[in-house]
Design an enzyme around this catalytic site. Structure first.
Site, PDB file in Angstrom:
ATOM      1  N   GLY A  83      23.527  21.630  -7.133  1.00  0.00           N
ATOM      2  CA  GLY A  83      24.906  22.109  -7.148  1.00  0.00           C
ATOM      3  C   GLY A  83      25.247  23.023  -8.305  1.00  0.00           C
ATOM      4  N   PRO A  94      17.873  21.411  -7.342  1.00  0.00           N
ATOM      5  CA  PRO A  94      18.561  22.701  -7.258  1.00  0.00           C
ATOM      6  C   PRO A  94      18.151  23.477  -6.007  1.00  0.00           C
ATOM      7  CG  PRO A  94      16.756  22.824  -8.841  1.00  0.00           C
ATOM      8  CD  PRO A  94      16.783  21.403  -8.311  1.00  0.00           C
ATOM      9  N   GLY A  95      19.099  24.056  -5.326  1.00  0.00           N
ATOM     10  CA  GLY A  95      18.796  24.913  -4.180  1.00  0.00           C
ATOM     11  C   GLY A  95      19.257  26.320  -4.511  1.00  0.00           C
ATOM     12  N   ARG A 137      28.779  32.944   5.178  1.00  0.00           N
ATOM     13  CA  ARG A 137      29.531  32.289   4.104  1.00  0.00           C
ATOM     14  C   ARG A 137      30.929  32.879   3.868  1.00  0.00           C
ATOM     15  NH1 ARG A 137      28.193  32.060  -0.560  1.00  0.00           N
ATOM     16  NH2 ARG A 137      28.857  29.947  -1.004  1.00  0.00           N
ATOM     17  N   TYR A 192      33.571  29.986   4.216  1.00  0.00           N
ATOM     18  CA  TYR A 192      34.300  29.500   3.037  1.00  0.00           C
ATOM     19  C   TYR A 192      34.886  30.595   2.156  1.00  0.00           C
ATOM     20  CZ  TYR A 192      29.670  26.911   2.994  1.00  0.00           C
ATOM     21  OH  TYR A 192      28.457  26.344   3.240  1.00  0.00           O
ATOM     22  N   CYS A 246      31.831  40.180  17.089  1.00  0.00           N
ATOM     23  CA  CYS A 246      33.121  40.179  17.781  1.00  0.00           C
ATOM     24  C   CYS A 246      34.017  39.060  17.289  1.00  0.00           C
ATOM     25  CB  CYS A 246      32.902  40.077  19.279  1.00  0.00           C
ATOM     26  SG  CYS A 246      31.910  41.438  19.878  1.00  0.00           S
ATOM     27  N   GLU A 247      34.420  39.147  16.047  1.00  0.00           N
ATOM     28  CA  GLU A 247      35.321  38.195  15.396  1.00  0.00           C
ATOM     29  C   GLU A 247      36.056  38.979  14.326  1.00  0.00           C
ATOM     30  OE1 GLU A 247      36.025  34.887  15.216  1.00  0.00           O
ATOM     31  OE2 GLU A 247      34.713  34.271  16.857  1.00  0.00           O
TER      32      GLU A 247
HETATM   33  C1  LIG Z   1      22.693  20.832  -0.771  1.00  0.00           C
HETATM   34  C2  LIG Z   1      22.100  19.794  -1.596  1.00  0.00           C
HETATM   35  C3  LIG Z   1      21.473  20.134  -2.797  1.00  0.00           C
HETATM   36  C4  LIG Z   1      21.425  21.538  -3.328  1.00  0.00           C
HETATM   37  O1  LIG Z   1      22.670  22.101  -3.591  1.00  0.00           O
HETATM   38  P1  LIG Z   1      22.742  23.547  -4.262  1.00  0.00           P
HETATM   39  O2  LIG Z   1      24.187  23.812  -4.390  1.00  0.00           O
HETATM   40  O3  LIG Z   1      22.077  24.485  -3.319  1.00  0.00           O
HETATM   41  O4  LIG Z   1      22.017  23.459  -5.559  1.00  0.00           O
HETATM   42  C5  LIG Z   1      20.856  19.135  -3.509  1.00  0.00           C
HETATM   43  N1  LIG Z   1      20.868  17.846  -3.079  1.00  0.00           N
HETATM   44  C6  LIG Z   1      21.471  17.488  -1.932  1.00  0.00           C
HETATM   45  C7  LIG Z   1      21.445  16.067  -1.502  1.00  0.00           C
HETATM   46  C8  LIG Z   1      22.109  18.431  -1.168  1.00  0.00           C
HETATM   47  O5  LIG Z   1      22.711  18.061  -0.039  1.00  0.00           O
END
Ligand SMILES: *Cc1c(COP(=O)(O)O)cnc(C)c1O
Length: 425
Positions: free
Chosen positions: A242, A285-286, A324, A328, A355-356
């Site tokens: 996150g 981290p993603g 996105r 959001y 088409c939105e």
């Molecule tokens: C989505 C998610 C993440 C990664 O969130 P990012 O905002 O992309 O860093 C990590 N752990 C869990 C359980 C998630 O659902």
């Protein structure tokens, strides 16, 4: 932003106009060196402190074969959230013991698949899943290491849809009402579940460290309670992901590793204060690993000028490759690839081709004069872009290219029209 001698936008030493020419548009371009840097910066936090750790890239941000191969090379793990992600990781030759499996409604079939694939850890989310997994493991006559996902009752300062740690959430065992303790009791009674630790993920695109510190404190409190009340050692504390990134100049995140430094130092302090053994610290981290590495290239097409109201500039993609903004109100910024540093002379709103009316990529983007055929780049599209891509209006999904050291490599082919109908009977 990098430019070359022709003033063209360059990524990883490759001219973006050449990329558009070679691979077509829309095109996702990933700066591989930046992904590697991000991973190294996270690793360094732990290694500088000599801590036991695990980095579990949240695959859902961008899950393709090439990404799992890159993670494998970089020596980190991956979190998966579906049978499809497990399958993709396996097909990439990813070391499955380095994966963890999250999700609030894992099916029996997915749990069987995870056990057969040799997933390293399953992060249990609810009571139903504890029973289901124990059944699957009993049938397979094997054990599984598990973490408990907790809902620590912390809401982070971010967009409402991204809040997952507050009490009123579909994810995890609530601490306040005693569900977390009940879950541990159930896990300890199950013969095939091996309790390893606790997990919390409080949300996404978070800019402040205070929410993470509070979550870390809540997790430590639980570890203490589990120790005193159940005589159980918590070996893993997983604080989720996150960590926020800078989509536009309005965003002011900290350097990604700063969040982790803060969390790790808070956990270390609390561990000492509570006389616990230091657990391994896990992060997931993603976005902070892939978002800023990604750029989308589009070709500019039509234009609509409404006098005294607004100018719409349309590109050959939109909500099919980046949902996105529609989902959001996410903000992005763009530049013209033939001269990204040229002085802006107009303000235009970048529309998609879907088409939105809500299919808008950017409102009020300053740009120099443009003409049809010009290539436009939108930045920071590496997370939840391709991952959320869709075929609305039967538009094929774009190709994905990795660039590094002046070389480009096609890692996901552009979808063809034949691909679009291949499941239709
Ligand atoms: C989505 C998610 C993440 C990664 O969130 P990012 O905002 O992309 O860093 C990590 N752990 C869990 C359980 C998630 O659902």
């Amino acid at each position: 932003m990098q430019t070359n001698a022709q003033h063209h936008l360059e990524i990883g030493g490759v001219d973006t106009l050449d990329l558009a020419q070679t691979y077509g548009t829309p095109l996702y371009v990933y700066d591989v060196a930046l992904i590697r840097q991000r991973i190294q910066a996270f690793k360094k936090v732990f290694e500088d402190r000599g801590l036991d750790y695990h980095i579990s890239y949240a695959s859902k941000a961008f899950s393709v074969l090439a990404m799992y191969r890159l993670l494998k090379e970089a020596g980190i793990g991956a979190d998966v959230v579906s049978g499809g992600e497990i399958y993709t990781a396996q097909q990439a030759g990813f070391e499955m013991s380095q994966t963890s499996f999250n999700g609030n409604n894992k099916s029996r079939a997915e749990l069987v698949q995870a056990v057969e694939a040799g997933v390293g850890h399953i992060i249990l989310d609810n009571f139903h899943e504890i029973d289901l997994l124990e059944e699957v493991l009993t049938a397979a006559d094997t054990k599984m290491k598990v973490l408990l996902r907790l809902a620590p009752g912390i809401s982070a300062h971010t967009h409402e849809y991204d809040m997952t740690g507050q009490i009123d959430s579909k994810f995890g065992f609530d601490i306040q009402s005693g569900q977390a303790e009940a879950a541990l009791t159930k896990v300890l009674a199950a013969k095939h579940l091996v309790y390893q630790g606790i997990h919390a993920h409080i949300g996404s695109q978070i800019f402040e460290t205070v929410g993470f510190e509070k979550a870390a404190d809540a997790l430590i409190k639980m570890a203490v309670l589990f120790k005193t009340k159940f005589d159980v050692t918590t070996e893993v504390i997983n604080v989720g992901g996150g960590f926020g990134v800078r989509y536009s100049t309005a965003d002011t995140p900290l350097a990604p590793q700063t969040y982790v430094e803060d969390i790790v130092d808070e956990i270390s302090r609390q561990v000492k204060a509570n006389d616990l053994t230091m657990p391994a610290i896990w992060i997931e981290p993603g976005r902070s690993i892939v978002a800023e590495a990604g750029t989308t290239l589009y070709t500019i097409g039509s234009r609509k000028d409404i006098p005294d109201v607004r100018s719409y500039l349309a590109v050959d993609g939109g909500m099919g490759d980046n949902i996105r903004p529609a989902l959001y109100q996410a903000k992005y910024e763009a530049a013209l690839c033939n001269d990204p540093e040229a002085q802006p002379t107009q303000t235009v709103s970048i529309a998609g081709k879907y088409c939105e009316s809500g299919d808008m990529l950017i409102w009020n983007q300053p740009l120099p004069q443009t003409k049809p055929g010009d290539v436009l780049a939108t930045f920071v599209t590496g997370a939840y872009g391709y991952a959320m891509a869709n075929n609305y209006n039967r538009n094929p999904r774009p190709a994905v290219v990795f660039v590094e050291n002046g070389q480009s490599q096609l890692v996901v082919q552009r979808e063809s029209f034949a691909d679009l109908i291949h499941l239709d009977k």
